[in-house]
Design a protein around this motif. Sequence first.
Motif, PDB file in Angstrom:
ATOM      1  N   SER A 278      60.630  38.842  55.754  1.00 48.10           N
ATOM      2  CA  SER A 278      59.586  37.927  56.232  1.00 48.10           C
ATOM      3  C   SER A 278      58.567  38.673  57.088  1.00 48.10           C
ATOM      4  O   SER A 278      57.365  38.417  57.020  1.00 48.10           O
ATOM      5  N   LYS A 279      59.035  39.619  57.937  1.00 49.46           N
ATOM      6  CA  LYS A 279      58.109  40.431  58.740  1.00 49.46           C
ATOM      7  C   LYS A 279      57.223  41.285  57.832  1.00 49.46           C
ATOM      8  O   LYS A 279      56.030  41.452  58.079  1.00 49.46           O
ATOM      9  N   GLN A 280      57.833  41.817  56.796  1.00 46.48           N
ATOM     10  CA  GLN A 280      57.066  42.628  55.847  1.00 46.48           C
ATOM     11  C   GLN A 280      56.010  41.768  55.138  1.00 46.48           C
ATOM     12  O   GLN A 280      54.888  42.202  54.942  1.00 46.48           O
ATOM     13  N   ALA A 281      56.358  40.549  54.797  1.00 48.78           N
ATOM     14  CA  ALA A 281      55.409  39.646  54.139  1.00 48.78           C
ATOM     15  C   ALA A 281      54.251  39.298  55.067  1.00 48.78           C
ATOM     16  O   ALA A 281      53.084  39.267  54.666  1.00 48.78           O
ATOM     17  N   VAL A 282      54.581  39.061  56.374  1.00 54.33           N
ATOM     18  CA  VAL A 282      53.530  38.763  57.353  1.00 54.33           C
ATOM     19  C   VAL A 282      52.623  39.977  57.512  1.00 54.33           C
ATOM     20  O   VAL A 282      51.385  39.851  57.570  1.00 54.33           O
ATOM     21  N   HIS A 283      53.198  41.162  57.597  1.00 52.73           N
ATOM     22  CA  HIS A 283      52.410  42.390  57.732  1.00 52.73           C
ATOM     23  C   HIS A 283      51.491  42.592  56.518  1.00 52.73           C
ATOM     24  O   HIS A 283      50.322  42.949  56.667  1.00 52.73           O
ATOM     25  N   GLU A 284      52.012  42.368  55.322  1.00 53.90           N
ATOM     26  CA  GLU A 284      51.195  42.512  54.106  1.00 53.90           C
ATOM     27  C   GLU A 284      50.074  41.491  54.080  1.00 53.90           C
ATOM     28  O   GLU A 284      48.959  41.787  53.642  1.00 53.90           O
ATOM     29  N   GLN A 285      50.369  40.295  54.595  1.00 57.54           N
ATOM     30  CA  GLN A 285      49.341  39.260  54.601  1.00 57.54           C
ATOM     31  C   GLN A 285      48.213  39.644  55.549  1.00 57.54           C
ATOM     32  O   GLN A 285      47.047  39.475  55.241  1.00 57.54           O
ATOM     33  N   ARG A 286      48.571  40.188  56.724  1.00 61.42           N
ATOM     34  CA  ARG A 286      47.549  40.606  57.699  1.00 61.42           C
ATOM     35  C   ARG A 286      46.746  41.798  57.149  1.00 61.42           C
ATOM     36  O   ARG A 286      45.547  41.874  57.308  1.00 61.42           O
ATOM     37  N   ALA A 287      47.419  42.737  56.572  1.00 59.01           N
ATOM     38  CA  ALA A 287      46.749  43.923  56.029  1.00 59.01           C
ATOM     39  C   ALA A 287      45.968  43.571  54.772  1.00 59.01           C
ATOM     40  O   ALA A 287      44.973  44.230  54.453  1.00 59.01           O
ATOM     41  N   GLY A 288      46.391  42.539  54.095  1.00 60.18           N
ATOM     42  CA  GLY A 288      45.756  42.163  52.837  1.00 60.18           C
ATOM     43  C   GLY A 288      44.494  41.351  53.004  1.00 60.18           C
ATOM     44  O   GLY A 288      43.878  40.940  52.026  1.00 60.18           O
ATOM     45  N   LEU A 289      44.071  41.096  54.242  1.00 59.32           N
ATOM     46  CA  LEU A 289      42.838  40.336  54.448  1.00 59.32           C
ATOM     47  C   LEU A 289      41.639  41.061  53.865  1.00 59.32           C
ATOM     48  O   LEU A 289      40.731  40.452  53.321  1.00 59.32           O
ATOM     49  N   SER A 290      41.595  42.371  53.979  1.00 52.27           N
ATOM     50  CA  SER A 290      40.487  43.130  53.392  1.00 52.27           C
ATOM     51  C   SER A 290      40.543  43.047  51.868  1.00 52.27           C
ATOM     52  O   SER A 290      39.529  42.958  51.199  1.00 52.27           O
ATOM     53  N   ASN A 291      41.750  43.068  51.314  1.00 52.38           N
ATOM     54  CA  ASN A 291      41.914  42.906  49.872  1.00 52.38           C
ATOM     55  C   ASN A 291      41.524  41.504  49.437  1.00 52.38           C
ATOM     56  O   ASN A 291      41.044  41.302  48.332  1.00 52.38           O
ATOM     57  N   GLU A 292      41.747  40.543  50.308  1.00 57.30           N
ATOM     58  CA  GLU A 292      41.428  39.159  49.980  1.00 57.30           C
ATOM     59  C   GLU A 292      39.923  38.988  49.761  1.00 57.30           C
ATOM     60  O   GLU A 292      39.500  38.275  48.857  1.00 57.30           O
ATOM     61  N   ALA A 293      39.117  39.666  50.567  1.00 54.33           N
ATOM     62  CA  ALA A 293      37.661  39.597  50.400  1.00 54.33           C
ATOM     63  C   ALA A 293      37.253  40.208  49.059  1.00 54.33           C
ATOM     64  O   ALA A 293      36.388  39.664  48.353  1.00 54.33           O
ATOM     65  N   GLU A 294      37.900  41.314  48.725  1.00 53.66           N
ATOM     66  CA  GLU A 294      37.610  41.937  47.427  1.00 53.66           C
ATOM     67  C   GLU A 294      38.026  41.019  46.283  1.00 53.66           C
ATOM     68  O   GLU A 294      37.313  40.884  45.288  1.00 53.66           O
ATOM     69  N   ILE A 295      39.168  40.385  46.451  1.00 54.13           N
ATOM     70  CA  ILE A 295      39.661  39.479  45.412  1.00 54.13           C
ATOM     71  C   ILE A 295      38.714  38.293  45.257  1.00 54.13           C
ATOM     72  O   ILE A 295      38.376  37.889  44.143  1.00 54.13           O
ATOM     73  N   LYS A 296      38.265  37.742  46.406  1.00 51.40           N
ATOM     74  CA  LYS A 296      37.316  36.618  46.343  1.00 51.40           C
ATOM     75  C   LYS A 296      36.011  37.031  45.672  1.00 51.40           C
ATOM     76  O   LYS A 296      35.447  36.287  44.890  1.00 51.40           O
ATOM     77  N   ALA A 297      35.536  38.227  45.980  1.00 49.70           N
ATOM     78  CA  ALA A 297      34.303  38.722  45.359  1.00 49.70           C
ATOM     79  C   ALA A 297      34.496  38.891  43.853  1.00 49.70           C
ATOM     80  O   ALA A 297      33.618  38.527  43.056  1.00 49.70           O
ATOM     81  N   LYS A 298      35.649  39.421  43.472  1.00 50.66           N
ATOM     82  CA  LYS A 298      35.926  39.599  42.039  1.00 50.66           C
ATOM     83  C   LYS A 298      36.030  38.249  41.334  1.00 50.66           C
ATOM     84  O   LYS A 298      35.515  38.076  40.224  1.00 50.66           O
ATOM     85  N   ILE A 299      36.671  37.297  41.992  1.00 48.62           N
ATOM     86  CA  ILE A 299      36.788  35.951  41.404  1.00 48.62           C
ATOM     87  C   ILE A 299      35.410  35.329  41.240  1.00 48.62           C
ATOM     88  O   ILE A 299      35.092  34.740  40.204  1.00 48.62           O
ATOM     89  N   ALA A 300      34.564  35.473  42.257  1.00 50.50           N
ATOM     90  CA  ALA A 300      33.206  34.922  42.175  1.00 50.50           C
ATOM     91  C   ALA A 300      32.413  35.590  41.050  1.00 50.50           C
ATOM     92  O   ALA A 300      31.684  34.927  40.302  1.00 50.50           O
ATOM     93  N   GLN A 301      32.563  36.914  40.923  1.00 46.64           N
ATOM     94  CA  GLN A 301      31.870  37.641  39.868  1.00 46.64           C
ATOM     95  C   GLN A 301      32.356  37.191  38.492  1.00 46.64           C
ATOM     96  O   GLN A 301      31.562  36.982  37.573  1.00 46.64           O
ATOM     97  N   ASP A 302      33.661  37.028  38.343  1.00 46.27           N
ATOM     98  CA  ASP A 302      34.217  36.556  37.067  1.00 46.27           C
ATOM     99  C   ASP A 302      33.718  35.153  36.737  1.00 46.27           C
ATOM    100  O   ASP A 302      33.417  34.852  35.582  1.00 46.27           O
ATOM    101  N   GLN A 303      33.632  34.297  37.753  1.00 47.53           N
ATOM    102  CA  GLN A 303      33.127  32.943  37.522  1.00 47.53           C
ATOM    103  C   GLN A 303      31.667  32.973  37.077  1.00 47.53           C
ATOM    104  O   GLN A 303      31.260  32.227  36.190  1.00 47.53           O
ATOM    105  N   GLN A 304      30.867  33.851  37.690  1.00 43.81           N
ATOM    106  CA  GLN A 304      29.464  33.965  37.291  1.00 43.81           C
ATOM    107  C   GLN A 304      29.343  34.470  35.859  1.00 43.81           C
ATOM    108  O   GLN A 304      28.515  33.979  35.086  1.00 43.81           O
ATOM    109  N   GLN A 305      30.155  35.455  35.505  1.00 46.46           N
ATOM    110  CA  GLN A 305      30.121  35.965  34.137  1.00 46.46           C
ATOM    111  C   GLN A 305      30.537  34.895  33.145  1.00 46.46           C
ATOM    112  O   GLN A 305      29.929  34.745  32.097  1.00 46.46           O
ATOM    113  N   LYS A 306      31.567  34.142  33.478  1.00 45.91           N
ATOM    114  CA  LYS A 306      32.026  33.063  32.594  1.00 45.91           C
ATOM    115  C   LYS A 306      30.944  31.997  32.454  1.00 45.91           C
ATOM    116  O   LYS A 306      30.681  31.503  31.359  1.00 45.91           O
TER     117      LYS A 306
END
Length: 178
Positions: free
Chosen positions: A25-53
């Motif tokens: 559970s601590k590892q999951a919390v740590h990954e979630q905190r560290a993954g915030l920067s990845n989350e922005a990239e993921i959101k940008a990719k999702i938005a780009q995919d939606q625009q392409q679609k």
Amino acid sequence: MVKNALQAQLLKAGLVDNKKAKKLSKQAVHEQRAGLSNEAEIKAKIAQDQQQKQARDQAIEQEKKAVRHEKELKASIVQMINQHKIRNTDGDASYQFIDDSKIKKVYINQQIYNALVAGSLVIAKENDSYAFLPKALAERINAKLEGFIIVNNSEQNEQTTDEDDPYAAYVIPDDLMW
């Protein structure tokens, strides 16, 4: 202590102990905190995919509209031809013309023949047969969509001869009977 149902089930089954569950559970919390920067990239990719679609969907929709418009236009032209064609054209005079690189021959009466040669009537393709239409209607049809008018002698009658042509004085008649 257990944060999710999966961990609770694993503890009950005896596959994981409390120490291992806390670590996960601590590892999951740590990954979630560290993954915030990845989350922005993921959101940008999702938005780009939606625009392409959305762009693809718009292109497909425009293509469908163009096909539908062309079908409607063809149907309206066929209806115009059917409404305005000259009926009772059967006769003894034969008229030959070219349709799709093939020579076609129709038998018509002399009045229709003279009008075709003069250019006041045209021949239009109507499904698998041919229709005789007034020149004014043929111009309206050609303005909407080309390909229906097969023979239009008014265009040939309006052509001017070249000044340097040595045979300009010799007129070649269109209505020779062989």
